[in-house]
Design an enzyme around this catalytic site. Structure first.
Site, short mmCIF file in Angstrom:
data_model
loop_
_atom_site.label_atom_id
_atom_site.label_comp_id
_atom_site.label_asym_id
_atom_site.label_seq_id
_atom_site.Cartn_x
_atom_site.Cartn_y
_atom_site.Cartn_z
N ASP A 1 -6.98 5.85 -8.79
CA ASP A 1 -8.36 5.64 -8.33
C ASP A 1 -8.91 6.98 -7.81
O ASP A 1 -8.32 7.59 -6.93
CB ASP A 1 -8.36 4.60 -7.21
CG ASP A 1 -9.77 4.13 -6.85
OD1 ASP A 1 -10.72 4.92 -7.03
OD2 ASP A 1 -9.91 3.00 -6.36
N ASP B 1 0.84 -1.19 0.00
CA ASP B 1 0.00 0.00 0.00
C ASP B 1 0.88 1.24 0.00
O ASP B 1 1.95 1.26 0.62
CB ASP B 1 -0.91 0.00 1.23
CG ASP B 1 -2.04 1.00 1.11
OD1 ASP B 1 -1.78 2.20 1.29
OD2 ASP B 1 -3.17 0.57 0.83
N GLU C 1 -4.24 5.81 -20.75
CA GLU C 1 -4.10 7.03 -21.55
C GLU C 1 -4.42 6.76 -23.01
O GLU C 1 -5.11 7.54 -23.68
CB GLU C 1 -2.68 7.58 -21.41
CG GLU C 1 -2.45 8.92 -22.07
CD GLU C 1 -1.07 9.48 -21.78
OE1 GLU C 1 -0.73 10.52 -22.38
OE2 GLU C 1 -0.34 8.89 -20.95
#
Length: 214
Positions: free
Chosen positions: A119, A97, A197
């Site tokens: 996110d 994380d 992208e």
């Protein structure tokens, strides 16, 4: 964010030579790990890793580390690495994380940080979980060199507006801000696209980008 669990992903990560196990033990030992004094660039939330691998192929004199918390996503990056021949020696992955960054990387040791199509955590109560929040900017400040920079790209305009608003309270300054990257010839020079992208820009979504520093 719910992702389909891939059977065997955890085992593959634990046995992969491209994944760094027990990353906290590497703190203060990154030079020994890479065997050189080259700059270190990291991507936080690297997804399937194609962006980072393309950069590593273009810049063999830079060490790249991809951070990804989801095992099923990191597993796909491992598969992509295994397809490359010969393997890229200057890119490795960590399954962790982003909260843990200061526990893994030395203080003021990273030259550049990439955030790509992160996110958005759209609910207001989850704002501090966004990788461009002031809480995360404080973590990046701990590990980024004084002359280091952070680059962020997204097609999500509300997330980008939020990211811009967080800069001043967190003590960061903008070197570059664009709301339409692909129509800026200067910024597009040398631009390496992520899979997201390519997907979003192909359907006409403007890509926003900033480059920031302390």
């Amino acid at each position: 964010m719910r992702l389909r669990n891939i059977k065997g992903a955890t085992e593959a990560i634990e046995s992969s030579p491209y994944c760094i196990q027990a990353p906290a033990e590497m703190k203060n030992h990154w030079r020994e790990f890479f065997g050189n004094d080259n700059p270190i660039h990291i991507e936080v939330g690297m997804g399937k890793g194609r962006f980072l691998m393309n950069l590593a192929a273009l810049h063999p004199d830079i060490n790249y580390i991809g951070i990804e918390r989801y095992t099923s996503v990191l597993f796909r990056a491992i598969q992509k690495m295994e397809e490359d021949e010969p393997p890229l020696p200057n890119v490795h992955f960590i399954c962790m994380d982003a909260d843990e960054l200061p526990e893994v990387f030395d203080e003021k040791s990273i030259d550049k940080i990439y955030l790509n199509f992160s996110d958005p955590w759209p609910k207001d109560r989850h704002a501090k979980r966004r990788l461009t929040s002031r809480q995360f900017l404080a973590r990046y400040d701990q590990i980024l060199k004084p002359d280091g920079v952070l680059e962020f790209k997204t097609d999500n305009r509300p997330l980008f507006d939020f990211a811009i608003e967080e800069l001043e309270p967190a003590g960061w300054k903008a070197q570059v801000i664009t709301y339409d990257l692909h129509n800026d010839a200067a910024l597009m020079e040398g631009n390496v696209m992520t899979e997201y992208e390519e997907k979003f820009s192909s359907v006409g979504n403007p890509i926003c980008k900033y480059i920031i520093y302390r």
